[in-house]
Motif scaffolding. Structure first.
Motif, PDB file in Angstrom:
ATOM      1  N   UNK A 449       0.861  -1.181   0.000  1.00  0.00           N
ATOM      2  CA  UNK A 449       0.000   0.000   0.000  1.00  0.00           C
ATOM      3  C   UNK A 449       0.898   1.232   0.000  1.00  0.00           C
ATOM      4  N   UNK A 450       0.663   2.137  -0.945  1.00  0.00           N
ATOM      5  CA  UNK A 450       1.398   3.399  -1.002  1.00  0.00           C
ATOM      6  C   UNK A 450       0.437   4.540  -0.719  1.00  0.00           C
ATOM      7  N   UNK A 451       0.876   5.493   0.096  1.00  0.00           N
ATOM      8  CA  UNK A 451       0.024   6.618   0.446  1.00  0.00           C
ATOM      9  C   UNK A 451       0.749   7.941   0.320  1.00  0.00           C
ATOM     10  N   UNK A 452      -0.001   8.976  -0.025  1.00  0.00           N
ATOM     11  CA  UNK A 452       0.506  10.349  -0.028  1.00  0.00           C
ATOM     12  C   UNK A 452      -0.512  11.206   0.708  1.00  0.00           C
ATOM     13  N   UNK A 453      -0.095  11.812   1.816  1.00  0.00           N
ATOM     14  CA  UNK A 453      -0.950  12.721   2.578  1.00  0.00           C
ATOM     15  C   UNK A 453      -0.438  14.139   2.394  1.00  0.00           C
ATOM     16  N   UNK A 454      -1.351  15.041   2.046  1.00  0.00           N
ATOM     17  CA  UNK A 454      -0.997  16.439   1.821  1.00  0.00           C
ATOM     18  C   UNK A 454      -1.864  17.326   2.692  1.00  0.00           C
ATOM     19  N   UNK A 455      -1.238  18.277   3.361  1.00  0.00           N
ATOM     20  CA  UNK A 455      -1.950  19.283   4.139  1.00  0.00           C
ATOM     21  C   UNK A 455      -1.583  20.634   3.547  1.00  0.00           C
ATOM     22  N   UNK A 456      -2.561  21.325   2.955  1.00  0.00           N
ATOM     23  CA  UNK A 456      -2.221  22.555   2.254  1.00  0.00           C
ATOM     24  C   UNK A 456      -3.349  23.562   2.218  1.00  0.00           C
ATOM     25  N   UNK A 457      -2.985  24.816   1.949  1.00  0.00           N
ATOM     26  CA  UNK A 457      -3.945  25.908   1.775  1.00  0.00           C
ATOM     27  C   UNK A 457      -4.270  26.004   0.293  1.00  0.00           C
ATOM     28  N   UNK A 458      -5.517  25.727  -0.067  1.00  0.00           N
ATOM     29  CA  UNK A 458      -5.877  25.545  -1.471  1.00  0.00           C
ATOM     30  C   UNK A 458      -6.473  26.785  -2.134  1.00  0.00           C
ATOM     31  N   UNK A 459      -7.041  27.700  -1.366  1.00  0.00           N
ATOM     32  CA  UNK A 459      -7.703  28.867  -1.945  1.00  0.00           C
ATOM     33  C   UNK A 459      -7.049  30.143  -1.416  1.00  0.00           C
ATOM     34  N   UNK A 460      -7.260  31.284  -2.087  1.00  0.00           N
ATOM     35  CA  UNK A 460      -6.702  32.542  -1.569  1.00  0.00           C
ATOM     36  C   UNK A 460      -7.158  32.842  -0.144  1.00  0.00           C
ATOM     37  N   UNK A 461      -8.425  32.556   0.164  1.00  0.00           N
ATOM     38  CA  UNK A 461      -8.910  32.796   1.527  1.00  0.00           C
ATOM     39  C   UNK A 461      -8.187  31.900   2.530  1.00  0.00           C
ATOM     40  N   UNK A 462      -7.969  30.632   2.141  1.00  0.00           N
ATOM     41  CA  UNK A 462      -7.264  29.718   3.034  1.00  0.00           C
ATOM     42  C   UNK A 462      -5.818  30.162   3.242  1.00  0.00           C
ATOM     43  N   UNK A 463      -5.183  30.671   2.197  1.00  0.00           N
ATOM     44  CA  UNK A 463      -3.794  31.115   2.342  1.00  0.00           C
ATOM     45  C   UNK A 463      -3.692  32.298   3.302  1.00  0.00           C
ATOM     46  N   UNK A 464      -4.668  33.197   3.240  1.00  0.00           N
ATOM     47  CA  UNK A 464      -4.668  34.327   4.176  1.00  0.00           C
ATOM     48  C   UNK A 464      -4.826  33.829   5.615  1.00  0.00           C
ATOM     49  N   UNK A 465      -5.712  32.869   5.807  1.00  0.00           N
ATOM     50  CA  UNK A 465      -5.912  32.332   7.154  1.00  0.00           C
ATOM     51  C   UNK A 465      -4.653  31.613   7.633  1.00  0.00           C
ATOM     52  N   UNK A 466      -4.020  30.862   6.737  1.00  0.00           N
ATOM     53  CA  UNK A 466      -2.777  30.182   7.093  1.00  0.00           C
ATOM     54  C   UNK A 466      -1.704  31.192   7.494  1.00  0.00           C
ATOM     55  N   UNK A 467      -1.597  32.292   6.761  1.00  0.00           N
ATOM     56  CA  UNK A 467      -0.576  33.296   7.070  1.00  0.00           C
ATOM     57  C   UNK A 467      -0.787  33.897   8.453  1.00  0.00           C
TER      58      UNK A 467
END
Length: 582
Positions: A449-467
């Motif tokens: 079994x191979x897995x890739x988990x990604x945690x990211x800010x996907x939208x401009x609004x999400x990027x602002x919240x992340x910042x």
């Protein structure tokens, strides 16, 4: 518990008491229309423990040798409910000797003497339906050797409970409690003289509930696989009882059975147990196979998601992923923050699991078991992908509802949907501006079994919240963990200088967990929560820890079989039928 829920509970309790008192004064049933046959299966071992005076109910062990069941101290409302539901009659019937019969008769006739007039905590629709089914199932055991006056009291109590259900089944919560109430009413209406008129309306009501509660995919609002099994069992019992009385079950009733059975097949692991999600366990040994066989439905599992769960399967390996929004509103009372968590089984041996429901160990364990960290998925440190609301007041039944859940959960099959899936959810968007995506790929032979988990800010609004969060954390990033909880029978050790984990199963298989080096790897303590035990079982978990320092962090990992099951080591249950046989 909100004020509205508290008022509703208090009002419903008062109406139940009034209906119970009226039913106890009504004209009683006088006997059985036909000889009832037991349909429920109990545990011989639990029956022997009951005879010895050891009461293990709802996760509590009360030792009361020589005591009546009704003189025991009640450690929790769930223990008291289990007593009044009388499922323990199945266990005593499994023993079936004189001592078991004497205990069963004594405790049932004491219930009649103490509570049969309409008093006590057992007069709720779901408990009454559950109790009626057991009393009717085991009537031969309960009436064997009893005098006419005692038999008359038994039938008076059955009649009173039947009339109570005919008035109060609507007050049972939609879902399993209402299915229990209506199935008990159908059972009693068909079995007891003078109660025949109550069966047709109950059968019609059950058909309406089937149409309302069982969706087109064969799922129910709670998304609890074990609860779905209980619903199928009740519907099959009710259908068999109707046919036995020369009545045809309604089309909606039979259609619900036909939808549920294939869904349960999709939610069954390679070892025959159910996936443990949203408060459900694996199911009693053999219960799922028996229910599927009794349903008479041979349809294969549906393509795509089943009740919101995705399944990957190849060779001897099965993987079940929670790939839908958690239950909402009243249906979320036992729901978990388990979005994108998975369980994995190799042959007859569970490998990756979720911790399970801690409800039987008290409210603190129940709340802990519902957290994302108790599941095999990614969680931002200190947060769950869904948030719990306030707890009910002490002494009140029920649990906190899910307050905030992911608004978007999406699934995209990649290539071969039986072996490859990509899914994501935005449960961390409100708190951190983060979306979790998970890609899983199982080789066609089921050995890797191979897995890739990604945690990211996907939208401009999400990027602002992340910042904002990133600055508030002093530019140290957002910490998160990816957990892989191991079954307690799996023996795990750090390997290859701490860069991998070797997991040995009792079958002799060895699986190796590796990662791409982006995260820190650790082997940490965990717990496995299951009914029938006095305390949680100790276990281990593989933990990958990292921080989001940019708009996204991606971690790759693999879990591959390094050694197959030696031919000389038999697996449990291999002599019996395989799960796919049903």
């Amino acid at each position: 518990m909100t004020k509205e829920r508290a008022r509703h509970s208090a009002g419903s309790g008062a109406m139940n008491r009034l209906a119970a008192l009226r039913a106890a004064r009504a004209r009683p049933a006088t006997g059985f229309v036909s000889q009832p046959e037991p349909r429920t299966i109990g545990s011989y071992a639990r029956g022997k423990q009951l005879i010895a005076g050891n009461f293990l109910l709802a996760g509590y062990l009360i030792e009361g040798p020589g005591l009546s069941a009704w003189d025991l101290p009640m450690p929790d409302p769930s223990f008291e409910a289990a007593l009044h539901g009388c499922i323990w009659l199945d266990d005593l019937a499994a023993v079936g000797d004189r001592a078991a019969r004497e205990r069963a008769q004594a405790w049932v006739f004491e219930w009649i003497a103490r509570f049969g007039a309409g008093r006590g905590p057992g007069w709720t629709p779901d408990l009454t339906g559950r109790r009626l089914i057991r009393w009717i199932n085991h009537a031969i055991l309960l009436l064997n050797g009893r005098e006419r006056a005692q038999a008359d009291a038994f039938f008076r109590a059955l009649g009173a409970q039947t009339l109570f259900l005919s008035k109060r089944w609507r007050s049972a919560s939609p879902g399993l409690p209402r299915f229990e109430a209506l199935t008990g009413l159908i059972y009693a209406g068909l079995s007891l003289t003078g109660m025949e008129r109550l069966a047709p309306p109950a059968a019609e009501a059950l058909a309406r509930e089937c149409a309302a509660q069982v969706d087109a995919e064969g799922g129910i609002p709670t998304r609890n696989p074990e609860e779905l099994l209980e619903v199928l069992t009740l519907l099959t019992w009710a259908a068999d009882a109707l046919r036995g009385a020369g009545r045809a079950p309604a089309p909606a009733h039979l259609e619900a059975i036909a939808r549920i059975a294939p869904t349960l097949r999709a939610l069954r692991h390679a070892d025959g147990g159910l996936a443990r999600f949203h408060g459900g366990g694996r199911g009693a040994e053999g219960r799922l196979d028996q229910a599927l066989a009794a349903s008479g439905v041979r349809a294969a599992p549906p393509e795509g998601r089943a009740m919101g769960f995705a399944r990957l399967s190849a060779g001897r390996t099965s993987l079940i992923l929670d790939a839908a929004r958690p239950p909402q509103g009243p249906a979320s009372g036992n729901a978990h923050a388990s979005t994108l968590a998975f369980e994995m089984t190799s042959g007859r041996r569970p490998l990756i699991v979720n911790c399970g429901s801690g409800a039987i160990f008290g409210r603190e364990w129940q709340r802990a078991g519902r957290a994302t960290a108790s599941h095999s998925t990614l969680a931002i440190e200190g947060f769950s992908s869904a948030r719990l609301g306030p707890e009910p007041r002490q002494g009140h039944p029920g649990a906190a509802l899910l307050d905030e859940t992911p608004t978007e959960v999406w699934v995209r099959p990649e290539g071969d949907p039986a072996h490859h899936i990509l899914a994501g959810h935005n449960g961390y968007s409100p708190t951190h501006g983060m979306t979790h995506t998970r890609e899983l790929a199982l080789t066609p032979d089921g050995t890797s079994l191979a897995g890739i988990d990604t945690l990211g800010a996907m939208t401009p609004e999400d990027r602002k919240r992340f910042e904002v969060i990133f600055a508030r954390e002093g530019l140290r990033g957002i910490p998160f963990q990816i957990r892989f909880h191991l079954h307690p029978d799996a023996d795990a050790t750090l390997d290859m200088g701490g860069t991998a984990v070797s997991v040995a199963l009792k079958s002799g298989e060895i699986w190796i967990f590796r990662h791409d080096g982006v995260a820190d790897l650790a082997l940490s303590p965990s717990v496995y929560l299951e009914p029938g035990r006095l305390r949680p079982r100790g276990a281990l978990q593989i933990v990958l820890s990292a921080r989001v320092l940019d708009y996204a962090c991606q971690i790759g990992w693999t879990l591959a079989k390094a050694q197959a099951t030696p031919a000389a080591i038999p697996e449990p249950g291999r002599a019996g039928p395989a799960p796919s046989d049903f």
